[in-house]
Design a protein around this motif. Sequence first.
Motif, PDB file in Angstrom:
ATOM      1  N   UNK A   1       0.912  -1.183   0.083  1.00 29.26           N
ATOM      2  CA  UNK A   1       0.017  -0.169   0.044  1.00 29.26           C
ATOM      3  C   UNK A   1       1.014   1.150  -0.155  1.00 29.26           C
ATOM      4  N   UNK A   2       2.001   1.131   0.198  1.00 33.40           N
ATOM      5  CA  UNK A   2       3.002   2.460   0.454  1.00 33.40           C
ATOM      6  C   UNK A   2       4.185   2.361  -0.227  1.00 33.40           C
ATOM      7  N   UNK A   3       4.795   3.415  -0.692  1.00 30.46           N
ATOM      8  CA  UNK A   3       6.172   3.142  -1.494  1.00 30.46           C
ATOM      9  C   UNK A   3       7.084   2.756  -0.518  1.00 30.46           C
ATOM     10  N   UNK A   4       8.354   2.391  -1.112  1.00 28.32           N
ATOM     11  CA  UNK A   4       9.477   2.078  -0.201  1.00 28.32           C
ATOM     12  C   UNK A   4       9.809   3.413   0.713  1.00 28.32           C
ATOM     13  N   UNK A   5       9.931   2.997   1.980  1.00 30.54           N
ATOM     14  CA  UNK A   5      10.308   4.138   2.775  1.00 30.54           C
ATOM     15  C   UNK A   5      11.408   3.822   3.669  1.00 30.54           C
ATOM     16  N   UNK A   6      12.222   4.742   3.989  1.00 34.79           N
ATOM     17  CA  UNK A   6      13.690   4.579   4.753  1.00 34.79           C
ATOM     18  C   UNK A   6      13.424   5.623   5.962  1.00 34.79           C
ATOM     19  N   UNK A   7      14.106   5.208   7.178  1.00 34.51           N
ATOM     20  CA  UNK A   7      14.045   5.998   8.341  1.00 34.51           C
ATOM     21  C   UNK A   7      15.436   6.460   8.744  1.00 34.51           C
ATOM     22  N   UNK A   8      15.940   7.640   8.661  1.00 35.40           N
ATOM     23  CA  UNK A   8      17.250   7.828   9.186  1.00 35.40           C
ATOM     24  C   UNK A   8      17.256   8.887  10.304  1.00 35.40           C
ATOM     25  N   UNK A   9      18.193   8.712  11.038  1.00 32.96           N
ATOM     26  CA  UNK A   9      18.601   9.508  12.280  1.00 32.96           C
ATOM     27  C   UNK A   9      18.992  11.111  11.750  1.00 32.96           C
ATOM     28  N   UNK A  10      18.394  11.978  12.338  1.00 39.77           N
ATOM     29  CA  UNK A  10      18.877  13.320  11.781  1.00 39.77           C
ATOM     30  C   UNK A  10      19.226  14.155  12.863  1.00 39.77           C
ATOM     31  N   UNK A  11      20.556  14.220  13.384  1.00 40.36           N
ATOM     32  CA  UNK A  11      21.047  14.664  14.583  1.00 40.36           C
ATOM     33  C   UNK A  11      20.383  13.744  15.747  1.00 40.36           C
ATOM     34  N   UNK A  12      20.288  14.645  17.004  1.00 34.96           N
ATOM     35  CA  UNK A  12      20.022  13.942  18.166  1.00 34.96           C
ATOM     36  C   UNK A  12      18.544  13.955  18.430  1.00 34.96           C
TER      37      UNK A  12
ATOM     38  N   UNK B   1      10.424  15.307  14.900  1.00 33.10           N
ATOM     39  CA  UNK B   1      11.157  15.767  16.027  1.00 33.10           C
ATOM     40  C   UNK B   1      10.740  15.219  17.443  1.00 33.10           C
ATOM     41  N   UNK B   2      11.758  15.083  18.249  1.00 32.65           N
ATOM     42  CA  UNK B   2      11.391  14.489  19.657  1.00 32.65           C
ATOM     43  C   UNK B   2      12.247  15.216  20.629  1.00 32.65           C
ATOM     44  N   UNK B   3      12.084  15.186  21.765  1.00 40.08           N
ATOM     45  CA  UNK B   3      12.657  15.398  23.101  1.00 40.08           C
ATOM     46  C   UNK B   3      13.584  14.106  23.597  1.00 40.08           C
ATOM     47  N   UNK B   4      14.905  14.235  23.269  1.00 39.20           N
ATOM     48  CA  UNK B   4      15.707  12.970  23.663  1.00 39.20           C
ATOM     49  C   UNK B   4      15.756  12.854  25.103  1.00 39.20           C
ATOM     50  N   UNK B   5      15.639  13.732  25.839  1.00 41.61           N
ATOM     51  CA  UNK B   5      15.325  13.689  27.454  1.00 41.61           C
ATOM     52  C   UNK B   5      14.210  12.835  27.878  1.00 41.61           C
ATOM     53  N   UNK B   6      13.131  12.721  26.902  1.00 44.74           N
ATOM     54  CA  UNK B   6      11.914  12.016  27.410  1.00 44.74           C
ATOM     55  C   UNK B   6      11.838  10.780  26.590  1.00 44.74           C
ATOM     56  N   UNK B   7      12.384  10.617  25.337  1.00 42.65           N
ATOM     57  CA  UNK B   7      12.270   9.537  24.583  1.00 42.65           C
ATOM     58  C   UNK B   7      13.706   9.179  23.894  1.00 42.65           C
ATOM     59  N   UNK B   8      13.786   8.166  22.976  1.00 42.56           N
ATOM     60  CA  UNK B   8      15.126   7.751  22.259  1.00 42.56           C
ATOM     61  C   UNK B   8      14.648   7.625  20.711  1.00 42.56           C
ATOM     62  N   UNK B   9      15.720   7.800  20.049  1.00 41.35           N
ATOM     63  CA  UNK B   9      15.625   7.572  18.685  1.00 41.35           C
ATOM     64  C   UNK B   9      14.926   6.087  18.074  1.00 41.35           C
ATOM     65  N   UNK B  10      15.378   5.148  18.894  1.00 39.34           N
ATOM     66  CA  UNK B  10      14.961   3.767  18.709  1.00 39.34           C
ATOM     67  C   UNK B  10      13.227   3.721  19.089  1.00 39.34           C
ATOM     68  N   UNK B  11      12.912   4.330  20.212  1.00 41.69           N
ATOM     69  CA  UNK B  11      11.587   4.394  20.310  1.00 41.69           C
ATOM     70  C   UNK B  11      10.735   5.080  19.279  1.00 41.69           C
ATOM     71  N   UNK B  12      11.110   6.280  19.068  1.00 41.46           N
ATOM     72  CA  UNK B  12      10.469   7.148  17.937  1.00 41.46           C
ATOM     73  C   UNK B  12      10.687   6.144  16.758  1.00 41.46           C
TER      74      UNK B  12
END
Length: 243
Positions: A8-19, A66-77
């Motif tokens: 149903x969706x096109x190919x999607x990639x997820x990258x870290x963008x800073x902290x 965008x997320x708050x690294x003091x509350x959550x992590x890149x892995x969780x997001x």
Amino acid sequence: MTAAHTPALPPVEVFESGDAALRVVASSTDREANWAAVHALAEWLDAAGADGVHGAVPTYDSLLVEFDPGVTSARQVRAFVLLGLRQLEFTGAPARAPREFSVPVVYGGEFGPDLERVAEQQQLSVEEIITLHTTKAYVIRCLGAPAGSPMMDGPDFPFPVPRLKDPRLSVPAGAVSVAGRQAVIAPAAAPGGWCVIGQTPLSILDATAEPLVPYVPGDLLRFHRIQPQDFATYAGRKLEAAR
């Protein structure tokens, strides 16, 4: 890097963008599918909510989460993003009928100082440029700077429109501009290097409202020509969707 590919969706990639952000990129050859996917995901993330996630900004084919690294992590997001993609795989993008906005424009002269320059560059007459600019409705692809500018695919000109060699220090609110294969309206006065071909007298930005601008990505804008003497008639009116 995490990749996901669904029917149903096109190919999607997820990258870290800073902290404090992830960048989600749809990478198929279908531009419309890419655009629809990142905007559907942005709507899902905003509606679902997650602790520490405080922004989902979609563009043409990518989404900055965008997320708050003091509350959550890149892995969780990242896991939350992939959950959203799986949910969209089953339910599809939420259906929303686009609204259409009619935008009066005075072309050329003091209102559009670059109109003749664009006509010459396109090897067309001024009237042909105006006709092409007013012929179709434009899908708002994303909101840009300043102040929620409606970024749109441009008119069907023969060639991309070069930006100005010397950007202006100030372009007035309501300036209707083109560059490359894109079109935009300036909701507020700001510096700009795009070619200004006209100006709308309508007020686009309302600093007292939430949101600040009345449109969202997916809505339609249609330009129509008015004469210079009619500018004052529309001045001060707010841009509103057609009833």
